[in-house]
Design a protein around this motif. Structure first.
Motif, PDB file in Angstrom:
ATOM      1  N   THR A 155       0.729  -1.159   0.165  1.00 52.22           N
ATOM      2  CA  THR A 155      -0.088  -0.007   0.125  1.00 52.22           C
ATOM      3  C   THR A 155       0.886   1.324   0.115  1.00 52.22           C
ATOM      4  O   THR A 155       1.785   1.425   0.686  1.00 52.22           O
ATOM      5  N   ILE A 156       0.771   2.263  -0.750  1.00 55.93           N
ATOM      6  CA  ILE A 156       1.356   3.385  -0.862  1.00 55.93           C
ATOM      7  C   ILE A 156       0.524   4.479  -0.188  1.00 55.93           C
ATOM      8  O   ILE A 156      -0.690   4.635  -0.504  1.00 55.93           O
ATOM      9  N   CYS A 157       1.039   5.502   0.785  1.00 53.82           N
ATOM     10  CA  CYS A 157       0.349   6.221   1.431  1.00 53.82           C
ATOM     11  C   CYS A 157       0.878   7.711   1.010  1.00 53.82           C
ATOM     12  O   CYS A 157       2.174   7.938   0.709  1.00 53.82           O
ATOM     13  N   ALA A 158       0.187   8.786   1.436  1.00 51.68           N
ATOM     14  CA  ALA A 158       0.836  10.196   1.207  1.00 51.68           C
ATOM     15  C   ALA A 158       1.682  10.434   2.181  1.00 51.68           C
ATOM     16  O   ALA A 158       1.742  10.028   3.274  1.00 51.68           O
ATOM     17  N   MET A 159       2.682  11.373   1.800  1.00 52.83           N
ATOM     18  CA  MET A 159       3.899  11.993   2.816  1.00 52.83           C
ATOM     19  C   MET A 159       3.758  13.051   3.355  1.00 52.83           C
ATOM     20  O   MET A 159       4.103  13.039   4.574  1.00 52.83           O
ATOM     21  N   ARG A 160       2.604  13.804   2.766  1.00 54.88           N
ATOM     22  CA  ARG A 160       2.611  14.982   3.333  1.00 54.88           C
ATOM     23  C   ARG A 160       1.053  15.697   2.914  1.00 54.88           C
ATOM     24  O   ARG A 160       0.698  15.171   1.908  1.00 54.88           O
ATOM     25  N   VAL A 208      -7.987  13.317  -8.974  1.00 56.70           N
ATOM     26  CA  VAL A 208      -7.749  14.761  -9.308  1.00 56.70           C
ATOM     27  C   VAL A 208      -8.635  15.682  -8.452  1.00 56.70           C
ATOM     28  O   VAL A 208      -9.901  15.631  -8.411  1.00 56.70           O
ATOM     29  N   ASN A 209      -8.025  16.700  -7.694  1.00 52.95           N
ATOM     30  CA  ASN A 209      -8.723  17.335  -6.670  1.00 52.95           C
ATOM     31  C   ASN A 209      -8.975  17.024  -5.395  1.00 52.95           C
ATOM     32  O   ASN A 209      -9.148  17.781  -4.431  1.00 52.95           O
ATOM     33  N   ASP A 210      -8.532  15.974  -5.096  1.00 52.92           N
ATOM     34  CA  ASP A 210      -8.673  15.359  -3.738  1.00 52.92           C
ATOM     35  C   ASP A 210      -7.597  15.720  -2.842  1.00 52.92           C
ATOM     36  O   ASP A 210      -6.435  16.011  -3.161  1.00 52.92           O
ATOM     37  N   LEU A 211      -8.288  15.923  -1.540  1.00 53.95           N
ATOM     38  CA  LEU A 211      -7.146  16.345  -0.363  1.00 53.95           C
ATOM     39  C   LEU A 211      -6.463  15.159   0.030  1.00 53.95           C
ATOM     40  O   LEU A 211      -7.259  14.126   0.544  1.00 53.95           O
ATOM     41  N   VAL A 212      -5.282  14.918   0.337  1.00 55.30           N
ATOM     42  CA  VAL A 212      -4.685  13.967   1.048  1.00 55.30           C
ATOM     43  C   VAL A 212      -3.896  14.473   2.204  1.00 55.30           C
ATOM     44  O   VAL A 212      -3.257  15.600   2.206  1.00 55.30           O
ATOM     45  N   LEU A 213      -3.963  13.767   3.261  1.00 61.61           N
ATOM     46  CA  LEU A 213      -3.195  13.851   4.524  1.00 61.61           C
ATOM     47  C   LEU A 213      -2.257  12.998   4.765  1.00 61.61           C
ATOM     48  O   LEU A 213      -2.162  11.735   4.303  1.00 61.61           O
ATOM     49  N   PRO A 214      -1.138  13.120   5.593  1.00 57.93           N
ATOM     50  CA  PRO A 214      -0.114  12.043   5.714  1.00 57.93           C
ATOM     51  C   PRO A 214      -0.488  10.810   6.205  1.00 57.93           C
ATOM     52  O   PRO A 214      -1.395  10.741   7.214  1.00 57.93           O
ATOM     53  N   GLY A 215      -0.092   9.783   5.427  1.00 59.59           N
ATOM     54  CA  GLY A 215      -0.640   8.469   6.061  1.00 59.59           C
ATOM     55  C   GLY A 215      -1.706   7.899   5.110  1.00 59.59           C
ATOM     56  O   GLY A 215      -2.083   6.823   5.174  1.00 59.59           O
ATOM     57  N   PHE A 216      -2.584   8.709   4.446  1.00 64.86           N
ATOM     58  CA  PHE A 216      -3.623   8.300   3.590  1.00 64.86           C
ATOM     59  C   PHE A 216      -3.296   7.424   2.508  1.00 64.86           C
ATOM     60  O   PHE A 216      -2.373   7.766   1.830  1.00 64.86           O
ATOM     61  N   ARG A 217      -4.248   6.660   2.341  1.00 67.45           N
ATOM     62  CA  ARG A 217      -4.078   5.597   1.196  1.00 67.45           C
ATOM     63  C   ARG A 217      -3.994   6.273  -0.133  1.00 67.45           C
ATOM     64  O   ARG A 217      -5.145   6.861  -0.507  1.00 67.45           O
ATOM     65  N   ILE A 218      -3.306   6.093  -0.933  1.00 68.71           N
ATOM     66  CA  ILE A 218      -3.034   6.605  -2.415  1.00 68.71           C
ATOM     67  C   ILE A 218      -3.420   5.386  -3.492  1.00 68.71           C
ATOM     68  O   ILE A 218      -4.281   5.446  -4.310  1.00 68.71           O
ATOM     69  N   GLY A 219      -3.089   4.302  -2.833  1.00 68.84           N
ATOM     70  CA  GLY A 219      -3.390   3.010  -3.802  1.00 68.84           C
ATOM     71  C   GLY A 219      -2.437   2.015  -3.599  1.00 68.84           C
ATOM     72  O   GLY A 219      -1.574   1.893  -2.370  1.00 68.84           O
ATOM     73  N   VAL A 220      -1.844   0.973  -4.307  1.00 69.99           N
ATOM     74  CA  VAL A 220      -1.075  -0.047  -4.103  1.00 69.99           C
ATOM     75  C   VAL A 220      -0.182  -0.015  -5.235  1.00 69.99           C
ATOM     76  O   VAL A 220      -0.373   0.422  -6.317  1.00 69.99           O
ATOM     77  N   MET A 221       0.899  -0.849  -5.043  1.00 70.91           N
ATOM     78  CA  MET A 221       1.959  -0.981  -6.148  1.00 70.91           C
ATOM     79  C   MET A 221       1.355  -1.785  -7.353  1.00 70.91           C
ATOM     80  O   MET A 221       0.661  -2.425  -7.116  1.00 70.91           O
ATOM     81  N   ASP A 222       1.714  -1.424  -8.447  1.00 71.47           N
ATOM     82  CA  ASP A 222       1.276  -1.903  -9.703  1.00 71.47           C
ATOM     83  C   ASP A 222       1.887  -3.247  -9.956  1.00 71.47           C
ATOM     84  O   ASP A 222       2.757  -3.896  -9.165  1.00 71.47           O
ATOM     85  N   ASP A 223       1.569  -3.777 -11.191  1.00 73.08           N
ATOM     86  CA  ASP A 223       1.921  -5.360 -11.418  1.00 73.08           C
ATOM     87  C   ASP A 223       3.313  -5.519 -12.222  1.00 73.08           C
ATOM     88  O   ASP A 223       3.862  -6.519 -12.681  1.00 73.08           O
ATOM     89  N   VAL A 224       3.890  -4.321 -12.346  1.00 66.94           N
ATOM     90  CA  VAL A 224       5.361  -4.358 -13.022  1.00 66.94           C
ATOM     91  C   VAL A 224       6.311  -4.860 -11.870  1.00 66.94           C
ATOM     92  O   VAL A 224       6.656  -4.559 -11.089  1.00 66.94           O
ATOM     93  N   VAL A 225       6.959  -5.877 -12.603  1.00 67.61           N
ATOM     94  CA  VAL A 225       8.068  -6.474 -11.908  1.00 67.61           C
ATOM     95  C   VAL A 225       9.305  -6.752 -12.589  1.00 67.61           C
ATOM     96  O   VAL A 225       9.398  -6.735 -13.770  1.00 67.61           O
ATOM     97  N   ASP A 226      10.549  -6.811 -12.052  1.00 65.49           N
ATOM     98  CA  ASP A 226      11.910  -7.085 -12.599  1.00 65.49           C
ATOM     99  C   ASP A 226      12.324  -8.570 -12.762  1.00 65.49           C
ATOM    100  O   ASP A 226      11.126  -9.236 -12.614  1.00 65.49           O
ATOM    101  N   ASP A 227      13.221  -8.908 -13.291  1.00 69.57           N
ATOM    102  CA  ASP A 227      13.682 -10.166 -13.381  1.00 69.57           C
ATOM    103  C   ASP A 227      13.653 -11.214 -12.196  1.00 69.57           C
ATOM    104  O   ASP A 227      13.406 -12.414 -12.081  1.00 69.57           O
ATOM    105  N   ASP A 228      13.927 -10.522 -10.777  1.00 69.95           N
ATOM    106  CA  ASP A 228      13.684 -11.232  -9.540  1.00 69.95           C
ATOM    107  C   ASP A 228      12.131 -11.245  -9.202  1.00 69.95           C
ATOM    108  O   ASP A 228      12.062 -11.231  -7.948  1.00 69.95           O
ATOM    109  N   LYS A 229      11.113 -10.633 -10.055  1.00 68.28           N
ATOM    110  CA  LYS A 229       9.929 -10.582  -9.661  1.00 68.28           C
ATOM    111  C   LYS A 229       9.538  -9.774  -8.279  1.00 68.28           C
ATOM    112  O   LYS A 229       8.727  -9.835  -7.612  1.00 68.28           O
TER     113      LYS A 229
END
Length: 306
Positions: A155-160, A208-229
């Motif tokens: 899970t990816i969250c807002a920093m500020r 777009v236009n949403d307010l985010v606060l520190p620790g608020f959820r933005i989404g999760v990492m996508d499905d793109v992976v490297d050679d080591d998965k």
């Protein structure tokens, strides 16, 4: 056609063309005053910080016009305001001119608030190892990304605290194939921007236009992976600059973005991030509430009591 009418036609043709091409998000108007001075005003109909690239041409009856003929980078922080004024040499005659402008997201050389402490962009208690990536021919002291690899789609969250002002997709090459990644841009109060790259579009928790606060959820990492998965996510805090510096090859380089290297709060303390170092994500009430207004503090007080 008289000289007066010709000047007005040139003015509207150039300006309206620029506005239409950018969906009329920012308008610049020329106002003739009673004392024959000319005031250039703007209206901004989109959220977030923008700067205007303005070029004034074919000007008559004004002093020191050489400076105004150059492209100016003008910050637009409010929804409307005055850009600048021109004053006539002969106060009994009008000033005639034409101009062009375009606009870009962000602010040029804002006053960065270095007192703000950031969260790491993950859920609390997550352990992460940070690495750095750089741009060709630009010193790491000017620009760098932070990145994290993970076997899971974290899970990816807002920093500020900030406003989401852009969500965009762009192509990258991974394992010999072209894939698309999604970047979320958040504008901060001091004119800096946060970039969150590698968000799963289907998991997006913001618009777009949403307010985010520190620790608020933005989404999760996508499905793109490297050679080591490994999934990978990149983040950066930056602002825009119009300066020229010496590149690593000794040649002059025009800087568009300059990174900010903020203090992060972690289980290991308050610190700047370093490459190949491990950190544990921690949240703190003092940091969460620092940039909140009175209404926001009241709304979240009970939820975030120590």
């Amino acid at each position: 056609m008289s000289k007066t009418i010709l000047a007005i036609v040139v003015f509207f043709t150039v300006s309206i063309g620029k506005i239409t091409s950018q969906n009329q998000k920012i308008y610049v108007t020329r106002v003739q005053k009673e004392d024959n001075s000319v005031e250039f005003n703007y209206i901004k109909s989109i959220p977030g910080n923008y700067f205007l690239e303005f070029d004034l041409e074919s000007v008559t009856n004004t002093e020191d016009i050489y400076a105004f003929k150059k492209t100016y980078n003008l910050n637009l922080e409010a929804n409307s305001g005055t850009l600048f004024k021109l004053y006539p040499i002969d106060k009994n005659r009008q000033i005639y001119c034409s101009y062009t402008y375009s606009y870009k997201k962000g602010l040029i050389k804002p006053e960065v608030d270095n007192s703000v402490v950031y969260y790491l962009p993950f859920k609390e208690n997550k352990n992460v190892e940070v690495y750095e990536s750089f741009r060709y021919n630009v010193s790491p002291e000017i620009w760098k990304n932070y990145g994290v690899y993970s076997k899971s789609k974290d899970t990816i969250c807002a920093m500020r605290k900030g406003i989401v002002t852009d969500i965009k997709k762009f192509p990258v090459t991974e394992n010999g194939q072209t894939v698309f990644r999604t970047e979320v841009i958040v504008d901060h109060a001091d004119g800096t921007n946060a970039s969150y790259i590698g968000i799963d579009e289907k998991s997006m928790a913001v618009r777009v236009n949403d307010l985010v606060l520190p620790g608020f959820r933005i989404g999760v990492m996508d499905d793109v992976v490297d050679d080591d998965k490994n999934h990978n996510f990149k983040f950066n805090v930056y602002y825009f600059s119009d300066e020229e510096i010496q590149g690593l090859d000794g040649k002059s380089v025009k800087i568009v973005e300059r990174s900010v290297f903020p203090i992060f709060y972690t289980a290991e303390g308050y610190l700047n991030l370093a490459t190949d170092k491990k950190y544990t994500v921690k949240h703190l009430d003092e940091i969460f509430f620092k940039e909140l207004n009175a209404q926001e503090k009241e709304k979240y007080q009970s939820q975030y009591k120590s």
